[in-house]
Design a protein around this motif. Sequence first.
Motif, mmCIF file in Angstrom:
data_model
loop_
_atom_site.group_PDB
_atom_site.id
_atom_site.type_symbol
_atom_site.label_atom_id
_atom_site.label_comp_id
_atom_site.label_asym_id
_atom_site.label_seq_id
_atom_site.Cartn_x
_atom_site.Cartn_y
_atom_site.Cartn_z
ATOM 1 N N SER A 147 0.871 -1.190 0.000
ATOM 2 C CA SER A 147 0.000 0.000 0.000
ATOM 3 C C SER A 147 0.898 1.227 0.000
ATOM 4 C CB SER A 147 -0.852 0.001 1.277
ATOM 5 O OG SER A 147 -1.458 1.262 1.475
ATOM 6 N N SER A 148 0.360 2.352 -0.460
ATOM 7 C CA SER A 148 1.086 3.618 -0.279
ATOM 8 C C SER A 148 1.417 3.820 1.200
ATOM 9 C CB SER A 148 0.241 4.792 -0.767
ATOM 10 O OG SER A 148 0.070 4.727 -2.151
ATOM 11 N N ALA A 149 0.567 3.256 2.062
ATOM 12 C CA ALA A 149 0.779 3.403 3.512
ATOM 13 C C ALA A 149 2.140 2.862 3.954
ATOM 14 C CB ALA A 149 -0.325 2.677 4.268
ATOM 15 N N ALA A 150 2.667 1.896 3.199
ATOM 16 C CA ALA A 150 3.974 1.322 3.548
ATOM 17 C C ALA A 150 5.098 2.307 3.267
ATOM 18 C CB ALA A 150 4.202 0.039 2.750
ATOM 19 N N PRO A 183 -0.847 -0.078 -4.071
ATOM 20 C CA PRO A 183 -1.954 0.772 -4.538
ATOM 21 C C PRO A 183 -2.080 2.020 -3.667
ATOM 22 C CG PRO A 183 -2.669 -1.511 -4.110
ATOM 23 C CD PRO A 183 -1.319 -1.338 -3.480
ATOM 24 N N GLY A 184 -2.580 3.075 -4.304
ATOM 25 C CA GLY A 184 -3.027 4.244 -3.530
ATOM 26 C C GLY A 184 -4.474 4.020 -3.160
ATOM 27 N N THR A 185 -5.324 4.990 -3.442
ATOM 28 C CA THR A 185 -6.743 4.811 -3.094
ATOM 29 C C THR A 185 -7.472 4.155 -4.258
ATOM 30 O OG1 THR A 185 -6.593 6.834 -1.799
ATOM 31 C CG2 THR A 185 -8.792 5.962 -2.206
ATOM 32 N N PHE A 241 -8.562 13.094 -0.130
ATOM 33 C CA PHE A 241 -7.680 12.204 -0.897
ATOM 34 C C PHE A 241 -7.638 12.616 -2.375
ATOM 35 C CE2 PHE A 241 -8.358 8.429 2.218
ATOM 36 C CZ PHE A 241 -7.499 9.035 3.119
ATOM 37 N N LEU A 242 -8.814 12.981 -2.913
ATOM 38 C CA LEU A 242 -8.848 13.383 -4.325
ATOM 39 C C LEU A 242 -8.001 14.619 -4.571
ATOM 40 C CD1 LEU A 242 -12.397 13.150 -5.942
ATOM 41 C CD2 LEU A 242 -10.290 11.951 -6.559
ATOM 42 N N SER A 243 -7.986 15.522 -3.599
ATOM 43 C CA SER A 243 -7.267 16.794 -3.793
ATOM 44 C C SER A 243 -5.753 16.575 -3.908
ATOM 45 C CB SER A 243 -7.580 17.765 -2.651
ATOM 46 O OG SER A 243 -6.967 17.310 -1.459
ATOM 47 N N VAL A 244 -5.257 15.429 -3.442
ATOM 48 C CA VAL A 244 -3.808 15.152 -3.571
ATOM 49 C C VAL A 244 -3.534 14.043 -4.589
ATOM 50 C CG1 VAL A 244 -3.241 15.977 -1.257
ATOM 51 C CG2 VAL A 244 -3.855 13.555 -1.596
ATOM 52 N N THR A 245 -4.511 13.785 -5.454
ATOM 53 C CA THR A 245 -4.351 12.738 -6.475
ATOM 54 C C THR A 245 -4.381 13.380 -7.859
ATOM 55 O OG1 THR A 245 -5.480 11.178 -5.017
ATOM 56 C CG2 THR A 245 -5.279 10.532 -7.327
ATOM 57 N N PRO A 246 -3.195 13.574 -8.480
ATOM 58 C CA PRO A 246 -3.142 14.253 -9.774
ATOM 59 C C PRO A 246 -4.055 13.639 -10.836
ATOM 60 C CG PRO A 246 -0.943 14.065 -8.868
ATOM 61 C CD PRO A 246 -1.847 13.289 -7.947
ATOM 62 N N ALA A 247 -4.278 12.339 -10.784
ATOM 63 C CA ALA A 247 -5.150 11.715 -11.787
ATOM 64 C C ALA A 247 -6.594 12.206 -11.669
ATOM 65 C CB ALA A 247 -5.098 10.187 -11.654
ATOM 66 N N GLY A 248 -6.940 12.780 -10.522
ATOM 67 C CA GLY A 248 -8.271 13.366 -10.366
ATOM 68 C C GLY A 248 -9.388 12.357 -10.148
ATOM 69 N N ARG A 249 -9.010 11.135 -9.835
ATOM 70 C CA ARG A 249 -10.013 10.094 -9.561
ATOM 71 C C ARG A 249 -9.352 8.988 -8.750
ATOM 72 N NH1 ARG A 249 -8.801 5.618 -12.503
ATOM 73 N NH2 ARG A 249 -7.509 5.905 -14.342
ATOM 74 N N PHE A 250 -10.163 8.100 -8.203
ATOM 75 C CA PHE A 250 -9.606 6.935 -7.519
ATOM 76 C C PHE A 250 -9.336 5.820 -8.536
ATOM 77 C CE2 PHE A 250 -12.285 8.918 -4.105
ATOM 78 C CZ PHE A 250 -11.209 9.553 -3.514
ATOM 79 N N GLY A 251 -8.500 4.885 -8.132
ATOM 80 C CA GLY A 251 -8.133 3.807 -9.046
ATOM 81 C C GLY A 251 -9.154 2.677 -9.040
ATOM 82 N N ASN A 288 -1.279 4.580 -8.120
ATOM 83 C CA ASN A 288 -1.892 5.522 -7.174
ATOM 84 C C ASN A 288 -2.309 6.862 -7.788
ATOM 85 O OD1 ASN A 288 0.448 7.059 -7.429
ATOM 86 N ND2 ASN A 288 1.416 6.201 -5.631
ATOM 87 N N GLY A 289 -2.322 6.939 -9.104
ATOM 88 C CA GLY A 289 -2.759 8.180 -9.737
ATOM 89 C C GLY A 289 -1.872 9.373 -9.428
ATOM 90 N N GLY A 290 -0.668 9.100 -8.905
ATOM 91 C CA GLY A 290 0.278 10.177 -8.626
ATOM 92 C C GLY A 290 0.185 10.737 -7.223
ATOM 93 N N SER A 291 -0.623 10.113 -6.372
ATOM 94 C CA SER A 291 -0.786 10.670 -5.012
ATOM 95 C C SER A 291 0.495 10.553 -4.193
ATOM 96 C CB SER A 291 -1.931 9.975 -4.281
ATOM 97 O OG SER A 291 -1.684 8.590 -4.192
ATOM 98 N N TYR A 292 1.317 9.570 -4.542
ATOM 99 C CA TYR A 292 2.629 9.410 -3.900
ATOM 100 C C TYR A 292 3.635 9.132 -5.017
ATOM 101 C CZ TYR A 292 6.548 7.263 -1.486
ATOM 102 O OH TYR A 292 7.811 6.944 -1.039
ATOM 103 N N MET A 293 4.720 9.917 -5.062
ATOM 104 C CA MET A 293 5.672 9.773 -6.165
ATOM 105 C C MET A 293 7.066 9.405 -5.683
ATOM 106 S SD MET A 293 4.607 12.834 -8.756
ATOM 107 C CE MET A 293 2.919 13.143 -9.245
ATOM 108 N N GLY A 294 7.162 8.886 -4.487
ATOM 109 C CA GLY A 294 8.476 8.510 -3.969
ATOM 110 C C GLY A 294 8.992 7.248 -4.643
#
Length: 249
Positions: free
Chosen positions: A142-145, A185-187, A204-214, A242-248
């Motif tokens: 998960s992105s949580a990891a 996965p992100g959201t 969550f959507l506001s920090v997801t560049p894809a603008g939607r959930f997966g 993750n639609g870009g919500s985390y890019m590390g």
Amino acid sequence: MIENGLLDQVVILTGAAGGIGSAIARTFHRLGARIVLADYDEQSVTKLASSLDPTAERVVPVAYDASNPSDADAAVARCVASFGHIDHVIPAAAIFEEQPFATMTDAQWRRTMAINLDGVFYICRRSIPHIRPGGTIVTIASSAAHEGCSPEHVHYGASKGGVLAFVKSLARELSPNIRVNNVSPGTIDTPMVTELLKQRGDQFLSVTPAGRFGTGEEVGDAVAFLCSDAASYIVGQTIHVNGGSYMGG
Ligand SMILES: NC(=O)c1ccc[n+]([C@@H]2O[C@H](COP(=O)([O-])OP(=O)(O)OC[C@H]3O[C@@H](n4cnc5c(N)ncnc54)[C@H](O)[C@@H]3O)[C@@H](O)[C@H]2O)c1
């Protein structure tokens, strides 16, 4: 390459009745794989199996509690009895329970660890003797990891961090015979996060560049790629979906 690469390959998939698990099952079935669908929710996983393969020749449902080592034994035994060996292990079963850390009990901590982390160990460890050279393990962290979890899910975040470290360590030990990788996965819009999205979906959507959930299918495509020979030089890595919500890294 992927289109033919998974034909007749044998897969054990846990959490198979879930939003992401069922999408992975549909993807692998479409690609011609033979699959053991393992899940705690026996009714749903049985229904999924018969909808994919009414003949029960290529898709086998198994009632399975990820926290119970005997159930991992039974799932592996069932796979070997049905298909003779294993090519790919995809442990996707997990729980995501909300609990403030200040009042989290030992039992709540242990339950999440038992399903989300111990369960990955149990099914992978028991599968190893039956995985053919060239096979893979693909975990679902998960992105949580990578970036920490949303508040009130510390046990979940810790369990997924454990999965990530497990993958990197195991990849070194099993390579080159078995490739071990992870999808984070992100959201993803599944039953696991329905409640969370009601409360914090806009955030969550506001920090997801894809603008939607997966979707589960988008996770399934990444898993199928990692299982295929198209990913033959990818070892111990994570694909972020993750639609870009985390890019590390
Ligand atoms: N949905 C997301 O946003 C998201 C994000 C990051 C990671 N993930 C991960 O993706 C994987 C699949 O999640 P999902 O979104 O499909 O969740 P889901 O809740 O839709 O599915 C989880 C499945 O696991 C099964 N399960 C629960 N406890 C079990 C147990 N003890 N033994 C066996 N099966 C058990 C459930 O019956 C269910 O079918 C999980 O590992 C989850 O942590 C999901």
